[in-house]
Enzyme design. Structure first.
Site, short mmCIF file in Angstrom:
data_model
loop_
_atom_site.label_atom_id
_atom_site.label_comp_id
_atom_site.label_asym_id
_atom_site.label_seq_id
_atom_site.Cartn_x
_atom_site.Cartn_y
_atom_site.Cartn_z
CD1 TRP A 239 -3.34 -0.59 0.63
CD2 TRP A 239 -2.12 -2.34 1.24
NE1 TRP A 239 -4.15 -1.70 0.55
CE2 TRP A 239 -3.43 -2.80 0.93
CE3 TRP A 239 -1.18 -3.29 1.66
CZ2 TRP A 239 -3.81 -4.14 1.02
CZ3 TRP A 239 -1.55 -4.62 1.74
CH2 TRP A 239 -2.85 -5.03 1.43
CB CYS A 272 -8.99 -4.50 -1.02
SG CYS A 272 -9.72 -2.99 -1.68
CG HIS A 329 -11.95 -3.79 2.34
ND1 HIS A 329 -10.68 -3.98 1.83
CD2 HIS A 329 -12.27 -4.95 2.97
CE1 HIS A 329 -10.26 -5.18 2.14
NE2 HIS A 329 -11.21 -5.80 2.82
CG ASP A 353 -11.36 -9.28 2.85
OD1 ASP A 353 -10.64 -9.26 1.85
OD2 ASP A 353 -11.53 -8.29 3.59
CE1 TYR A 512 -8.41 -0.40 -0.71
CE2 TYR A 512 -6.29 0.14 -1.65
CZ TYR A 512 -7.14 -0.77 -1.06
OH TYR A 512 -6.71 -2.04 -0.80
#
Length: 681
Positions: A239, A272, A329, A353, A512
């Site tokens: 990230w 994600c 997400h 997830d 994000y």
């Protein structure tokens, strides 16, 4: 005495079987069938062999899967001939066909483990290997745990190779086209390899292969193996910086990612939506109905108290990043029965997830958990219900740390988390809002009942307009990347007394997942307000400032912060800017026919006040661009000039497909568009 057939060869009747089993998109080079449904093979007998006769000829068939097939694990099964097949178990029937052949109908158990099988024939101590086949879950079979009644939903959630992912912000939702490519050459083998690379298979292959009968088990394995945090999974999460890999926003589909993983191990990098999209591809390839879901204003609750606690200093700077609220997400939902849960009312969509956020049972994975359990606040249902519940339902509480060391709560929100939960509509390139699947309407009696059950207090306190200072942030319209624009904050004094205040408005780049970047604007204006008065504070955001710090998501967080000096109270208001991207125009010239040239004309106007370098268009389409994306490199593109390219495509198969195009340069990245292509024979 039973006669022994002398089998010359076995025809697996691939063409007819794959069409009836909805696996024809994977090609006709191998037999791929779905469990709980009969398929046919033809035995060709050698000259002089006895003819098949149901009274005088008999044989047994066996199927095996995994490295250590065992009857006790249901990975090795033997079964004889019956008058007709039984769709509740492994069974077979046979009949004589013209030309000294025998037609054999075989039905697998609707609860059989999925995977690669061998098929053998046995008669009087002699065995003949007839061939191999791949067995998948079957959404068309009523006895299968993944049975889905609607044909249109089976087409969308199992067979569709194209989809839309949703990103951006709750107030500015943006779609991103994606090629799932689950039927592209080699992808199914890679998906099966992924199961074999998992730690469960390595530690106990027999148990793992047996457990592959359960879509619940498979879904949980995938949520761990799509990320690379614990084992040699598919995608490396990142990230911040991406010096030695591909930026997550650059990917256009799952096929390229899975092929890279199969060739050289974990692929750098993903975030994600990449984890979720690859998870969806593998699930659909294995036969599990699956869809990608986006939750806007998604909470990441690290201490499982269902509250997101943010701590600031007196200048409005965040000083604690443990809990956070991501702008969005993305995860997946998979359709299946849940016989492992009581009472028997949690069948249907299950959330899981693959993004590595927190560990579950010592592994970076999450789910599957019934969406219904989240809505009803049933946090004891497996798996990871409290974490998913917080993502869509957590409260947000803001605190300020004073110079005295005291910590003061200055605001609280009970309805900002979990907004516009979105997925692609069935059969349409449109967004469908499914927030109501995850929670009852804010302020309703049902929500009160759910939160009391979840031991989450004060969720439904209605807060009327209170006296004191009130703060809002206002944004401009048509904020396109490259332009200069103005934002402002409105401070209103709703009290009966004059108020002295400190007033600050600042902007910074943000990712994000709410990770903060560098500042790109600041203004302040201390003053005082008479009762009923308003004060406006303006901040001009220039491309020369924000262009150097924004990321590929093109997000800027605007924050207003006010200090009520008389009462030592604090106010904060925020708005997320998602800058509009320029339009990427696509035009197809010629008729789309198999084997004939089809030209795609591409153009994009450079909106920036500076020249773009290292420009390129990348195209990807199932059946249009072979197995890898096609990239066309261009020269520099000056301000207000167009980048243009023409690319020839040669469609390989008839039917509807989607062409995705991405524009990339040094300063303007990941601008995407897509077009549907109907290819004729």
């Amino acid at each position: 005495m039973t006669q022994v057939l002398d089998v010359e060869r076995c025809d697996l009747e691939i063409k007819s079987n794959v069409h009836s089993h909805h696996t024809a998109q994977s090609g006709e080079e191998r037999l791929i069938v779905r469990r709980g449904q009969a398929f046919s093979v033809t035995l060709h007998l050698k000259p002089g062999s006895p003819e098949f006769n149901t009274r005088e000829t008999g044989f047994t068939l066996s199927v095996e899967t995994g490295p250590l097939p065992r009857k006790e694990s249901d990975t090795a099964v033997s079964f004889g001939l019956k008058d007709s097949t039984d769709d509740k178990e492994w069974s077979a029937s046979a009949s004589k066909s013209p030309g000294n052949t025998v037609s054999v109908s075989i039905c697998s158990s609707p609860d059989a483990p999925i995977g690669l099988y061998s098929l053998s024939l046995h008669q009087q101590g002699h065995s003949t290997v007839l061939g191999t086949f791949v067995l998948l879950f079957n959404a068309w079979c009523r006895r299968d745990a993944v049975y889905l009644r609607s044909e249109s939903k089976r087409q969308e959630y199992v067979l569709s190779q194209h989809g839309l992912l949703y990103r951006g912000a709750a107030t500015r939702i943006q779609e991103k086209p994606w090629n799932f490519s689950q039927f592209e050459p080699g992808i199914l083998d890679i998906c099966l390899k992924l199961l074999d690379e998992g730690p469960n298979f390595v530690h106990n292959a027999d148990q793992d292969c047996s457990d592959r009968r359960s879509p619940v088990y498979i879904t949980r394995v995938l949520s761990a193996m799509i990320n690379s945090n614990d084992e040699q999974g598919v995608v490396v999460g990142e990230w911040n910086a991406f010096p030695d890999g591909t930026h997550p926003s650059t990917w256009m589909g799952s096929g390229d990612i899975l092929r890279q993983w199969a060739e050289s191990g974990p692929v750098r990098y993903g975030q994600c939506w990449v984890f979720a999209a690859v998870d969806c591809t593998v699930s659909r390839a294995l036969g599990i109905p699956c869809r990608v879901v986006t939750n806007f204003s998604s909470a990441h609750d690290t201490d499982a108290n269902l509250v997101i606690e943010k701590l600031y200093d007196e200048d409005g700077e965040r000083i604690s990043d443990d809990d956070s609220v991501w702008n969005f997400h993305v995860w997946v939902e998979s359709w299946m029965a849940r016989p492992d849960l009581e009472p028997a009312e949690y069948d249907g969509w299950q959330a899981s997830d693959a993004t590595p956020q927190e560990t579950s049972e010592g592994v970076f994975c999450c789910g599957p958990v019934p969406v219904k359990a989240i809505k009803e606040g049933e946090l004891t249902k497996k798996f990871d219900a409290p974490f998913v519940f917080a993502e869509v339902n957590a409260d947000v509480v803001n605190y300020v740390t004073l110079s005295t060391g005291d910590i003061v709560k200055f605001s609280e929100s009970t309805d900002s988390v979990g907004q516009h939960i979105s997925t692609k509509a069935v059969g349409q390139d449109e967004r469908r809002d499914i927030t109501h699947h995850y929670k009852y309407p804010e302020g309703s009696e049902e929500e009160r009942r759910v939160f009391e059950k979840a031991q989450h207090r004060n969720k439904l306190q209605k807060k009327g307009q209170e006296p004191g200072l009130r703060l809002k942030v206002k944004l401009a319209k048509n904020m396109i990347v490259g332009s200069d624009f103005e934002v402002y904050a409105v401070l209103t004094n709703n009290s009966m007394l004059a108020k002295s205040y400190g007033f600050m408005l600042f902007a910074r780049a943000v990712r994000y997942n709410s990770t903060r970047g560098e500042s790109c604007g600041f203004s302040s204006d201390p003053g005082s307000l008479a009762p009923g008065e308003e004060a406006l504070l303006f901040l001009r955001l220039n491309y020369s400032d924000y262009g150097k710090v924004i990321g590929p998501d093109r997000m800027i967080q605007v924050t207003a912060f006010v200090n009520d000096k008389d009462n030592r109270e604090y106010l904060k208001a925020e708005k997320l800017i998602v800058l509009d991207e320029p339009r990427l125009d696509m035009e197809l010239k010629g008729e789309a026919r198999v084997g004939q040239a089809l030209t795609a004309d591409l153009s994009l106007l450079n909106p920036l006040p500076e020249t773009l370098q290292d420009c390129s268009f990348t195209l990807e389409g199932v059946g249009l661009t072979q197995e890898k994306p096609v990239t066309v490199k261009l020269g520099p593109v000056a301000p207000q000039q167009e980048a243009r390219a023409s690319v020839q495509l040669f469609p390989r198969a008839p039917g509807s497909t989607v062409l995705l195009v991405d524009f990339h340069s040094d300063k303007l990245k990941n601008v995407k568009n897509f077009i549907t292509v109907d290819v004729k024979e």
